[in-house]
Design a protein around this motif. Structure first.
Motif, PDB file in Angstrom:
ATOM      1  N   THR A 117      53.775  41.254  31.087  1.00 10.45           N
ATOM      2  CA  THR A 117      53.182  41.877  29.906  1.00 10.45           C
ATOM      3  C   THR A 117      51.753  41.382  29.689  1.00 10.45           C
ATOM      4  N   VAL A 118      51.546  40.072  29.843  1.00 15.49           N
ATOM      5  CA  VAL A 118      50.191  39.520  29.706  1.00 15.49           C
ATOM      6  C   VAL A 118      49.284  40.101  30.776  1.00 15.49           C
ATOM      7  N   TRP A 119      49.798  40.221  31.989  1.00 17.64           N
ATOM      8  CA  TRP A 119      49.030  40.829  33.091  1.00 17.64           C
ATOM      9  C   TRP A 119      48.617  42.255  32.732  1.00 17.64           C
ATOM     10  N   SER A 120      49.551  43.022  32.182  1.00 14.82           N
ATOM     11  CA  SER A 120      49.247  44.407  31.816  1.00 14.82           C
ATOM     12  C   SER A 120      48.225  44.487  30.689  1.00 14.82           C
ATOM     13  N   LEU A 121      48.387  43.636  29.691  1.00 14.45           N
ATOM     14  CA  LEU A 121      47.451  43.649  28.565  1.00 14.45           C
ATOM     15  C   LEU A 121      46.040  43.325  29.037  1.00 14.45           C
ATOM     16  N   ARG A 122      45.923  42.349  29.937  1.00 15.00           N
ATOM     17  CA  ARG A 122      44.610  41.984  30.459  1.00 15.00           C
ATOM     18  C   ARG A 122      43.974  43.137  31.217  1.00 15.00           C
ATOM     19  N   GLY A 132      37.177  52.958  32.368  1.00 14.96           N
ATOM     20  CA  GLY A 132      37.947  53.598  33.422  1.00 14.96           C
ATOM     21  C   GLY A 132      38.137  52.772  34.664  1.00 14.96           C
ATOM     22  N   TYR A 133      37.631  51.540  34.671  1.00 14.85           N
ATOM     23  CA  TYR A 133      37.806  50.680  35.835  1.00 14.85           C
ATOM     24  C   TYR A 133      39.236  50.168  35.884  1.00 14.85           C
ATOM     25  N   SER A 134      39.812  50.130  37.063  1.00 11.66           N
ATOM     26  CA  SER A 134      41.145  49.588  37.259  1.00 11.66           C
ATOM     27  C   SER A 134      41.133  48.611  38.419  1.00 11.66           C
ATOM     28  N   ILE A 135      42.173  47.768  38.481  1.00  5.55           N
ATOM     29  CA  ILE A 135      42.240  46.798  39.566  1.00  5.55           C
ATOM     30  C   ILE A 135      42.489  47.486  40.889  1.00  5.55           C
ATOM     31  N   GLY A 136      42.939  48.698  40.865  1.00  8.16           N
ATOM     32  CA  GLY A 136      43.163  49.442  42.100  1.00  8.16           C
ATOM     33  C   GLY A 136      41.860  49.995  42.629  1.00  8.16           C
ATOM     34  N   VAL A 205      46.890  34.779  36.227  1.00  2.91           N
ATOM     35  CA  VAL A 205      46.404  35.817  35.308  1.00  2.91           C
ATOM     36  C   VAL A 205      45.194  35.314  34.539  1.00  2.91           C
ATOM     37  N   ILE A 206      45.250  34.062  34.090  1.00  2.00           N
ATOM     38  CA  ILE A 206      44.122  33.477  33.354  1.00  2.00           C
ATOM     39  C   ILE A 206      42.887  33.375  34.256  1.00  2.00           C
ATOM     40  N   PHE A 258      40.056  39.627  42.607  1.00  3.63           N
ATOM     41  CA  PHE A 258      40.942  40.229  43.590  1.00  3.63           C
ATOM     42  C   PHE A 258      41.813  39.171  44.269  1.00  3.63           C
ATOM     43  N   ALA A 259      41.234  37.992  44.501  1.00  8.26           N
ATOM     44  CA  ALA A 259      42.007  36.908  45.117  1.00  8.26           C
ATOM     45  C   ALA A 259      43.184  36.519  44.227  1.00  8.26           C
ATOM     46  N   ALA A 260      42.921  36.377  42.927  1.00  4.86           N
ATOM     47  CA  ALA A 260      43.992  36.025  41.988  1.00  4.86           C
ATOM     48  C   ALA A 260      45.023  37.145  41.893  1.00  4.86           C
ATOM     49  N   GLU A 261      44.559  38.383  41.902  1.00  2.00           N
ATOM     50  CA  GLU A 261      45.466  39.531  41.793  1.00  2.00           C
ATOM     51  C   GLU A 261      46.430  39.587  42.973  1.00  2.00           C
ATOM     52  N   GLN A 262      45.934  39.376  44.158  1.00  2.00           N
ATOM     53  CA  GLN A 262      46.805  39.388  45.334  1.00  2.00           C
ATOM     54  C   GLN A 262      47.778  38.213  45.294  1.00  2.00           C
TER      55      GLN A 262
END
Length: 358
Positions: A117-122, A132-136, A205-206, A258-262
């Motif tokens: 949920t925290v990931w989604s909120l961020r 309109g920017y997304s992590i994808g 996430v942080i 991106f490193a943290a996301e992966q």
């Protein structure tokens, strides 16, 4: 029976025992839903009688044609991007809700959904803040790609990758949650290791938030500088003239966010492996697919960026794409700050020598 009969933790990671026997439910589910769409009680019974992994897979396949049709109508190919910050948490919440409804031990899943949920909120905040920017994949990348290939080929690419593969990928990265759900059926409770996994995910996430915030602060300062010709407080003119951020976490990695996301989805995969007492399992498909996506997406992004900014090639040499380089500039590994100092030193030398370099 919706959930497989399992006797050991290792069984929770078995593709043959926990996935393959339930694939036929995927074929029957659409007809069942059509026959009961106006009966809430019957819909709940169908939900509980269907394996939760199959329900999540069916939902990802249902979304794919919707993404395709909307993108072709609007000529905006970022429909999946708009849902990127929500779909993984929807899938994770689905597994958590299913466990609650079936009276299973849910402490692990509750911690997992808290992180998700925290990931989604961020990500959602970041998406709307940047318009309109997304992590994808950002929309401009699809537009650039569309200009480079045949329209018919791009349509096929939209069908198979943008709309279908990405939708299924967002389901696949959450499949470790299904494994964790199955371990709960054996009465497994939250352990110290589970707590460490949950905290590691939150730390990542942080870290991702800090990286995005540093990028946002830089881009806003650059816009202000280009508009007013005044250098904002705490920023250097040469940094802003360069056109891209090289300080903070961005001096360690060219893409720290991106490193943290992966890493987030790799850690979730490892969490599922740990709880099921295996070194690896079939859910690696999600984490591996995510890594491949980011490799390709980052390569394409840097190809565009290096064409816009002359100094980016030097930045690429000195700073690692995702992980820090062992050797680099002065200070931090891969630090780019000494590149900023060189022109100032040269100017001082010219001034002291009457304009002639020694």
């Amino acid at each position: 029976m919706a959930l497989p009969v399992i006797y050991t933790l290792r069984d929770c990671s078995s593709l043959e025992k926990t996935v393959l026997p339930y694939l036929p439910q995927l074929y029957d589910l659409p007809q069942q839903l059509l026959q009961s769409y106006d009966n809430p009680t019957e819909l709940q019974n169908i939900y509980l009688a269907t394996n939760p992994l199959i329900t999540a897979l069916a939902f990802s396949l249902f979304l794919a044609p919707l993404f395709l049709v909307i993108s072709e109508i609007n000529k905006n190919y970022s429909q999946v991007d708009r849902m990127w910050s929500l779909l993984p948490t929807i899938y994770n919440a689905h597994y958590c809700i299913y466990a609650h409804l079936n009276g299973l031990e849910t402490q692990r899943l509750d911690n997992m959904i808290a992180f998700s949920t925290v990931w989604s909120l961020r990500l959602t905040f970041n998406y709307w803040r940047k318009g309109g920017y997304s992590i994808g994949s950002e929309d401009y990348r699809w537009e650039v790609l569309k200009q480079k290939i045949n329209p018919a080929l791009f349509f096929v690419f939209n069908v198979l990758f943008i709309s279908l593969a990405q939708s299924v990928l967002l389901f696949l990265i959450t499949t470790p949650s299904y494994v964790i759900l199955l371990t709960a059926r054996l009465g497994e409770k939250m352990s110290t290791a589970d707590t460490m996994f949950a905290r590691a995910l939150m730390v990542l996430v942080i870290a991702e938030w800090f990286a995005d915030q540093q990028q946002w602060n830089y881009q806003e300062a650059k816009k202000q500088y280009q508009k007013t010709a005044k250098v904002p407080h705490k920023f250097d003119q040469e940094d802003l003239d360069r056109g891209f951020v090289v300080t903070g976490l961005w001096s360690w990695s060219r893409h720290p966010n991106f490193a943290a996301e992966q890493a987030i989805w790799v850690v979730l995969y490892q969490w599922g492996c740990w709880d099921s007492e295996v070194m690896y399992n079939w859910t690696f498909l999600g984490a591996m697919g995510y890594l491949f996506l980011f490799q390709a997406s980052t390569w394409f992004t840097e190809l565009i960026t290096s064409g816009k900014y002359p100094e980016y090639a030097e930045y690429q040499k000195r700073v690692g794409k995702f992980l820090p380089k062992i050797t680099g500039g002065s200070g931090l590994p891969g630090d780019f700050s000494d590149q900023k100092a060189k022109p100032k030193v040269e100017k001082a030398e010219k001034k002291n020598s009457g304009g002639v370099r020694r």
